[in-house]
Design a protein around this motif. Sequence first.
Motif, short mmCIF file in Angstrom:
data_model
loop_
_atom_site.label_atom_id
_atom_site.label_comp_id
_atom_site.label_asym_id
_atom_site.label_seq_id
_atom_site.Cartn_x
_atom_site.Cartn_y
_atom_site.Cartn_z
N LEU A 129 0.83 -1.21 0.00
CA LEU A 129 0.00 0.00 0.00
C LEU A 129 0.87 1.27 0.00
CD1 LEU A 129 -2.72 -1.13 2.57
CD2 LEU A 129 -3.00 -0.88 0.09
N ALA A 130 1.97 1.23 0.75
CA ALA A 130 2.83 2.42 0.86
C ALA A 130 3.63 2.69 -0.42
CB ALA A 130 3.78 2.26 2.04
N THR A 131 4.02 1.62 -1.11
CA THR A 131 4.89 1.80 -2.28
C THR A 131 4.15 1.73 -3.61
OG1 THR A 131 5.37 -0.58 -2.43
CG2 THR A 131 6.87 0.79 -1.07
N GLY A 132 2.92 1.18 -3.59
CA GLY A 132 2.18 1.00 -4.84
C GLY A 132 2.67 -0.20 -5.64
N LYS A 133 3.54 -1.01 -5.03
CA LYS A 133 4.06 -2.21 -5.71
C LYS A 133 3.12 -3.39 -5.42
CE LYS A 133 8.84 -0.68 -5.44
NZ LYS A 133 9.77 -1.09 -6.47
N PRO A 134 3.02 -4.33 -6.36
CA PRO A 134 2.09 -5.46 -6.17
C PRO A 134 2.54 -6.43 -5.08
CG PRO A 134 3.37 -5.76 -8.18
CD PRO A 134 3.71 -4.40 -7.65
N TRP A 135 1.58 -6.89 -4.29
CA TRP A 135 1.83 -7.85 -3.22
C TRP A 135 1.65 -9.25 -3.78
CZ3 TRP A 135 -2.29 -9.22 0.91
CH2 TRP A 135 -1.76 -10.09 1.86
N THR A 136 2.62 -10.11 -3.57
CA THR A 136 2.53 -11.50 -4.00
C THR A 136 1.81 -12.28 -2.91
OG1 THR A 136 4.65 -11.27 -5.11
CG2 THR A 136 3.85 -13.51 -4.77
N THR A 137 0.54 -12.53 -3.10
CA THR A 137 -0.25 -13.23 -2.08
C THR A 137 -0.20 -14.74 -2.25
OG1 THR A 137 -2.25 -13.00 -3.41
CG2 THR A 137 -1.82 -11.29 -1.76
N GLU A 138 0.29 -15.21 -3.36
CA GLU A 138 0.39 -16.65 -3.58
C GLU A 138 1.61 -17.19 -2.86
OE1 GLU A 138 -1.96 -18.32 -5.42
OE2 GLU A 138 -2.96 -16.38 -5.50
N TYR A 139 1.62 -18.49 -2.59
CA TYR A 139 2.80 -19.11 -1.99
C TYR A 139 3.71 -19.54 -3.12
CZ TYR A 139 5.88 -22.18 0.53
OH TYR A 139 7.00 -22.76 1.06
N GLU A 140 4.73 -18.76 -3.35
CA GLU A 140 5.69 -19.09 -4.41
C GLU A 140 7.09 -18.84 -3.88
OE1 GLU A 140 4.98 -17.69 -8.34
OE2 GLU A 140 2.87 -17.37 -7.94
N PRO A 141 7.81 -19.92 -3.57
CA PRO A 141 9.19 -19.73 -3.12
C PRO A 141 10.00 -19.01 -4.19
CG PRO A 141 8.46 -21.98 -2.77
CD PRO A 141 7.40 -21.30 -3.59
N PHE A 142 10.95 -18.21 -3.76
CA PHE A 142 11.88 -17.48 -4.63
C PHE A 142 11.20 -16.38 -5.44
CE2 PHE A 142 13.27 -21.98 -4.35
CZ PHE A 142 14.24 -21.79 -3.38
N VAL A 143 10.02 -15.96 -5.02
CA VAL A 143 9.35 -14.81 -5.63
C VAL A 143 9.28 -13.73 -4.55
CG1 VAL A 143 7.19 -13.94 -6.59
CG2 VAL A 143 8.01 -16.22 -7.23
N ASN A 144 9.62 -12.51 -4.90
CA ASN A 144 9.63 -11.42 -3.91
C ASN A 144 8.25 -11.19 -3.32
OD1 ASN A 144 12.38 -10.88 -4.16
ND2 ASN A 144 12.04 -9.53 -5.89
#
Length: 161
Positions: free
Chosen positions: A56-71
């Motif tokens: 919310l603060a940066t406007g960058k997308p949140w990765t809500t899925e469980y994916e190892p090695f993904v930011n």
Amino acid sequence: MLIELDGAEVLRAAASTLYKINVSLNAGHKDRRSLDRLIGMNFMLQGALAELAVSLATGKPWTTEYEPFVNDVGDLEVRSRNYKPNSPPTSYRLRSYELDKHLPSQKFVFCTTDENRVRIDGWATIAELARKWRPTRIGEDDYEVYNISELWLHPIETVLL
């Protein structure tokens, strides 16, 4: 920077936490956060709240899925700690895994959570931390730990530059 999440945002973080736990356990991953599942779930929820606040603060997308090695959020990794009222936090403990060593410029954002309030304290890279502090290995685990002072962190506003 202080972000106060509303009820719907807290529920969104909780749903993401339950989803990640389910996927992780179904994949046969060991719950390494705690022998007590409720404590482990609370740690994961606090992490999800911090990730959502950074998004919310940066406007960058949140990765809500469980994916190892993904930011966690855009190109950022998010680390959080709980606020303890009787002993104000002064340092973080960053777990650094073998993969992190190959990503010296990876930005880690550090947050302090207190229920639905998230204070985004700042960010640093592994390379910067390695110059300031030598990590310690704890037992036989596959990670090293950096104790990080808030004084070493860049303001969150500069992460967008």
